[in-house]
Design an enzyme around this catalytic site. Structure first.
Site, PDB file in Angstrom:
ATOM      1  N   GLU A 249       0.671  36.699 -16.751  1.00  0.00           N
ATOM      2  CA  GLU A 249       0.535  35.229 -16.820  1.00  0.00           C
ATOM      3  C   GLU A 249       2.345  34.837 -16.941  1.00  0.00           C
ATOM      4  OE1 GLU A 249       0.118  31.469 -16.773  1.00  0.00           O
ATOM      5  OE2 GLU A 249      -1.592  32.848 -16.444  1.00  0.00           O
ATOM      6  N   THR A 291      -2.125  30.172 -11.161  1.00  0.00           N
ATOM      7  CA  THR A 291      -2.953  31.444 -11.248  1.00  0.00           C
ATOM      8  C   THR A 291      -3.708  31.692 -10.168  1.00  0.00           C
ATOM      9  OG1 THR A 291      -2.241  31.458 -13.835  1.00  0.00           O
ATOM     10  CG2 THR A 291      -4.083  33.207 -12.614  1.00  0.00           C
ATOM     11  N   HIS A 406       1.032  32.060 -21.733  1.00  0.00           N
ATOM     12  CA  HIS A 406       0.650  30.636 -20.733  1.00  0.00           C
ATOM     13  C   HIS A 406       1.291  29.641 -21.593  1.00  0.00           C
ATOM     14  CE1 HIS A 406      -1.401  27.457 -19.056  1.00  0.00           C
ATOM     15  NE2 HIS A 406      -2.103  28.490 -18.141  1.00  0.00           N
ATOM     16  N   ASP A 465       2.347  35.894 -11.796  1.00  0.00           N
ATOM     17  CA  ASP A 465       1.417  35.285 -11.114  1.00  0.00           C
ATOM     18  C   ASP A 465       2.368  34.006 -10.447  1.00  0.00           C
ATOM     19  OD1 ASP A 465       1.574  33.899 -13.352  1.00  0.00           O
ATOM     20  OD2 ASP A 465      -0.681  33.808 -13.387  1.00  0.00           O
ATOM     21  N   HIS A 466       3.164  33.278 -11.501  1.00  0.00           N
ATOM     22  CA  HIS A 466       3.822  32.170 -11.047  1.00  0.00           C
ATOM     23  C   HIS A 466       4.878  32.104 -12.094  1.00  0.00           C
ATOM     24  CE1 HIS A 466       1.918  29.958 -14.280  1.00  0.00           C
ATOM     25  NE2 HIS A 466       0.617  30.486 -13.780  1.00  0.00           N
TER      26      HIS A 466
END
Length: 620
Positions: A249, A291, A406, A465-466
């Site tokens: 994450e 995600t 996150h 993921d990002h």
């Protein structure tokens, strides 16, 4: 006429000015000339004249209530965009706006993004409501004549045409450049963009009805022409092994082999890389789905949509995803995510992707003590996931999605292994301890895999993921990176995320750092080739990361792209080494390919074209 309709006109002007102030204070809209500033200033007005103009057709009893209601609703829409932009650095679209099933899980993030000064945005609405409630003479309406109505809507039409003419002069073919939301908002306005988005929504829904197999044939020809031969020495080197994929994450590459206050941020990953294939020029290519977009990219090798998230808008499409392919090869396929089953519509989408089993929140033991932020802490998530992994038939293909790192990057004191960074930006400060916690959790996960006998015969793929830190935090990021400012090239380089491929007995013998420019779209063909599965008849836009002639290109969802030597962003070509603008001719050879691939991928999703591929495969 002005005195007769002063309440209506003041409501319009007030909201117009309020929108422009928000443009300037809450959104990063680059202005290059006084004409662009003028366009930005006038573009909210046509929409406001339209929605408030319906009051001219109403009876006096309802007019003022309507004006107050529209003032409130438009202000809410404006504020939603402010909140969305603070985190995603983007403007909201209709598909995202109506993803209401996710709102219950967003509490911590929304609270973090809220500023008390935001309440000032609603002061005018409260004042208007009070004046109407008191029946003040200020809000009294006089009868509206047909001539006045005609004049009002004539002015509205003229304003729309002037706005569009000026905008097209600044950016030809503006309304066909759907990849660049900032450009559209700058020229036609945030409110008009939503109308435009509604038109696109209707158009895309019609695409599935009108689609046919001929469109897929054209795309297949393009894919075959761009196919790269896999490295024969690596093809099948991981045949019949379990596949374990971990979505890390919000992990960006700038933390790898980096420190905070003299302490390593990712000590485990730094060591793991030395036993793996590590791709240090690997970019996330996600859009508004974040995600879920990353999942879509790595398992389908298709680009996500420019508007909304495929997991929501097209979850029932036919796909030819990695889980389905491997299931047909005898693999058991499962996904692990300790969140509500329906969050981001995963329960529907995972079925379409071909998963046998979805281990969701109901399959984990979650308490207040083992949770933080968005849910189950990574360490507990991995520990409980390994217990489930032991029960699965082998070979298996599994994907695990972490949560702790996150936004808003919350972490309890006892779990912090490095201190927060010291800047004026709380988001950046708190990012480093949660990254360090995730890194330690990954270390424990690999140790548990070894202990349970699940390590040696597996392929382990770890990917970011990002981004976790958006360009809204550039000042603090410049401070951390020791730069005067974050340039456009720096911003794109910060979109790099880690990709680590670890094959016990293989990569630990011959580890490599591979600096080819690549993206998440390349994972699917790479993995399938490592497993010895031919992809020549597959529909995908990625290329095998180990192919000798793999193109050094990463296409980002907004139409930006990165090559070995250049970065293309906001219609400008930059030299990667100097960070300076260069002649656009250096980027032009790639521009058409970028646009074509994004268009082709969108056609596949909007038209559900893989149903024709599946029909063809079944008939062969």
């Amino acid at each position: 006429m002005i005195r007769k309709h002063r309440f209506l006109l003041i409501a319009i002007v007030w909201l117009w000015l309020k929108t422009y102030i928000v443009y300037k204070t809450s959104f990063d809209i680059e202005i290059e000339s006084s004409l662009q500033e003028f366009i930005l200033f006038i573009n909210p007005l046509s929409f406001l004249l339209l929605v408030f103009g319906f009051a001219l057709f109403m009876k006096e009893k309802w007019r003022n209530r309507y004006i107050v209601a529209i003032s409130f609703l438009v202000t809410v829409l404006l504020y939603i965009n402010v909140m969305f932009y603070r985190f995603f650095n983007d403007f909201i679209t209709l598909p995202v706006l109506f993803q209401t099933s996710n709102l219950g899980d967003l509490g911590n993030s929304v609270f973090e993004l809220f500023h008390f000064a935001d309440l000032l945005m609603f002061v005018d609405v409260a004042l208007f409501a009070w004046l109407v409630w008191k029946k003040s003479s200020f809000v009294a309406f006089e009868r509206v004549t047909k001539t006045e109505r005609s004049a009002y809507f004539l002015i509205l039409t003229a304003l729309v045409l002037v706005n569009l003419d000026l905008a097209e002069g600044q950016r030809p073919e503006l309304l066909t450049r759907t990849f660049d939301r900032k450009m559209l908002v700058k020229n036609i306005g945030m409110y008009n963009y939503l109308i435009y988005d509604a038109v696109l929504q209707s158009k895309t829904k019609a695409q599935r009805v009108l689609a046919n197999g001929n469109e897929l044939a054209e795309i297949e020809n393009y894919i075959r022409a761009n196919e790269k031969e896999p490295d024969q020495q690596l093809f099948g080197i991981a045949k019949d092994r379990n596949v374990i994929i971990v979505s890390m994450e919000s992990l960006q590459s700038f933390v790898i082999n980096n420190q905070i206050n003299g302490q390593e941020i990712t000590p485990f990953l730094n060591d793991f890389i030395k036993e793996s294939y590590y791709f240090d020029h690997f970019y996330h290519q996600t859009g508004q789905g974040k995600t879920s977009d990353a999942e879509f990219l790595i398992e389908n090798s298709l680009y996500p949509l420019g508007r909304g998230a495929v997991f929501f808008t097209h979850a029932t499409n036919e796909y030819h995803a990695t889980p389905e392919i491997l299931k047909n090869k005898g693999y058991y396929t499962a996904v692990f995510h300790a969140n509500n089953k329906s969050f981001w519509n995963r329960d529907v989408m995972y079925h379409s992707l071909g998963y046998d089993r979805y281990f969701s929140l109901d399959d984990f033991h979650v308490t207040e003590e083992n949770s933080v932020g968005w849910g189950l802490k990574d360490q507990h998530f991995f520990e409980q996931s390994v217990a489930h992994l032991k029960t699965l038939p082998q070979p298996f293909y599994v994907k695990l999605i972490t949560l702790t790192n996150h936004f808003p990057f919350e972490l309890e004191e006892e779990d912090r292994m490095v201190p927060e960074y010291t800047s004026n930006d709380r988001t950046v400060n708190r990012y480093f301890p949660t990254v360090r916690y995730m890194d330690e959790s990954l270390k424990m996960f690999v140790e548990w895999l070894k202990k349970e006998g699940l390590y040696e015969n597996s392929v382990i793929i770890l990917y970011g993921d990002h981004y976790g830190i958006s360009e809204n935090h550039n000042e603090a990021m410049a401070q951390y990176l020791g730069k005067e400012e974050i340039t456009p090239v720096d911003h794109v380089q910060l979109q790099r995320v880690p990709l680590i491929i670890h094959i016990p007995g293989v990569t630990d013998q011959h580890p490599k750092v591979i600096s080819k420019v690549a993206g998440q779209i390349d994972v699917k063909p790479t993995l399938l080739h490592l497993l010895g599965i031919d992809t020549k008849n597959d529909i995908h836009f990625g290329q095998d990361l180990f192919a000798q002639d793999k193109l050094n290109l990463a296409i980002l969802r907004d139409g930006s792209f990165v090559t070995k030597d250049y970065v293309y962003k906001d219609n400008t070509c930059y030299d990667k080494k100097t960070g300076l603008k260069t002649d656009n001719s250096h980027c032009e050879p790639y521009a058409e390919k970028v646009k074509q691939e994004l268009d082709y991928s969108d056609k596949i999703i909007y038209g559900d074209l893989l149903r024709f591929y599946n029909e063809k495969a079944e008939n062969e």
